[in-house]
Design an enzyme around this catalytic site. Sequence first.
Site, short mmCIF file in Angstrom:
data_model
loop_
_atom_site.label_atom_id
_atom_site.label_comp_id
_atom_site.label_asym_id
_atom_site.label_seq_id
_atom_site.Cartn_x
_atom_site.Cartn_y
_atom_site.Cartn_z
N SER A 24 0.82 -1.20 0.00
CA SER A 24 0.00 0.00 0.00
C SER A 24 0.86 1.27 0.00
O SER A 24 1.70 1.44 -0.89
CB SER A 24 -0.96 -0.04 1.20
OG SER A 24 -1.98 0.92 1.07
N ASP A 44 -9.12 -2.95 -5.98
CA ASP A 44 -8.90 -4.05 -5.02
C ASP A 44 -9.72 -3.87 -3.75
O ASP A 44 -9.43 -4.47 -2.72
CB ASP A 44 -7.41 -4.18 -4.68
CG ASP A 44 -6.85 -2.99 -3.89
OD1 ASP A 44 -7.62 -2.04 -3.59
OD2 ASP A 44 -5.65 -3.01 -3.57
N HIS A 69 -7.35 -5.66 -0.76
CA HIS A 69 -6.17 -4.81 -0.55
C HIS A 69 -5.26 -5.29 0.58
O HIS A 69 -4.04 -5.33 0.43
CB HIS A 69 -6.62 -3.38 -0.29
CG HIS A 69 -5.51 -2.39 -0.16
ND1 HIS A 69 -4.71 -2.03 -1.21
CD2 HIS A 69 -5.07 -1.69 0.92
CE1 HIS A 69 -3.81 -1.15 -0.80
NE2 HIS A 69 -4.01 -0.93 0.49
#
Length: 420
Positions: free
Chosen positions: A199, A364, A396
């Site tokens: 991320s 996602d 995610h």
Amino acid sequence: MAVRKVYTAATFVVLISLGCIHTGLVHSKPSVRATIGSPVVLIPGDGGSHMLGKLNRTEVIHYFCRAHTDDFFNIWLNLEELIPYIIDCWADNIKLIYDNVTRTTADMPGVSVAIPDWGNTSSVEWLDPSKVSYGSYFAPLVDKMVALGYERGVSVRGAPYDFRKAPNEGQVLLKNLTKLIEDTYAQNGHRRVVLITHSMGGPYALYLLNHKSQAWKDKYIKALASVGGPWVGAAKVLRLYASGDDLGAFVVNPLAVRPAQRTFPSSAWLFPNDDFWDPNEVLVSTPQKNYTMKDKKEYFDDLGIPFAYQMWLDTKDLIHNVTAPGVPVFCLHGSGLDTPERFIYDEKHKFPDTQPITISGPGDGTVNMKSLKACLMWRKQQKHPVIEKDFPGNEHVAILGNATLHQYIIDNILTPNNKL
């Protein structure tokens, strides 16, 4: 006893909602050291590092909130801090104060925050450091690597950081990260290091690499492997600023955590990038006004948080051009999940103190597909390969527990046999 049962149930529900139930991991001891590949530094994303807090406050938001602690305690992730009512105390302890003269943030008066275990993996493997609740982050991948002969703190290392902030306030972090990479290279037979990020860790790594010479990168970095990188931001940040984000747990009231989330420079940094969103695209609709990318200042002003616009000015150019990193890149991400891209407030869903109607698009579940795929433009900007791998149906955060992802990383990125 009744209260204790509520706490336990809430803890379990939060972990399920976060997608962090940790099962089926390999715990066998390494047998053949020669099987390990490139050394690794793990760079977590937003919420992916342990944070410790110590309190000596003269004022608290509620009478039942702690004002003083004798020592540091686990402030993130501490699931019991996220239960109703207590979460107000947590949000007031974790939020930041912005100084528009120095353009920096500071902890609340009487609050000290520390990030533990630099260089080790402990702070990035588990969201819950007690491990009792089985909430894992990088743990499944690290366990797999250790089973192959990797050693925690030596050949696989962690770079935890204060995820509330953006790189403009992270010069000490970036200096320490540089040294960590160089030390990892030296301790592992002068083998180049693979940066595995999740991320927001991807943009952090990109910022670092954009500020390093090509000679340094050629010497120390084998590849950047980004999982779920939000290269050009995420639309859900607009909802976070308006109505808060529930951290992926339906037991958490988004409005309770909103006061803290609004003060994080990292929230501003993840605002959608102007160059990749249509400037006339309506992202937030209300009965009074529609907000597009051109209306950021008005949006923040109408929310009563003008300081957030200043934070956006501070962070918008950190990787605004999304310049190629100058190293081999693996863009790994999930897909096929409804991902927020537009928000509608009406008479029933009042702006901003209720959750809006969410219009979703591809991604996602957290990061929009256009942001996940922005790395592909580097194919025309650098000589190094840029490889995309899609893992359909993977969310995610939950993707970090995916065994197929782990095996792909081991076989295609860490292996000493590739020619990266």
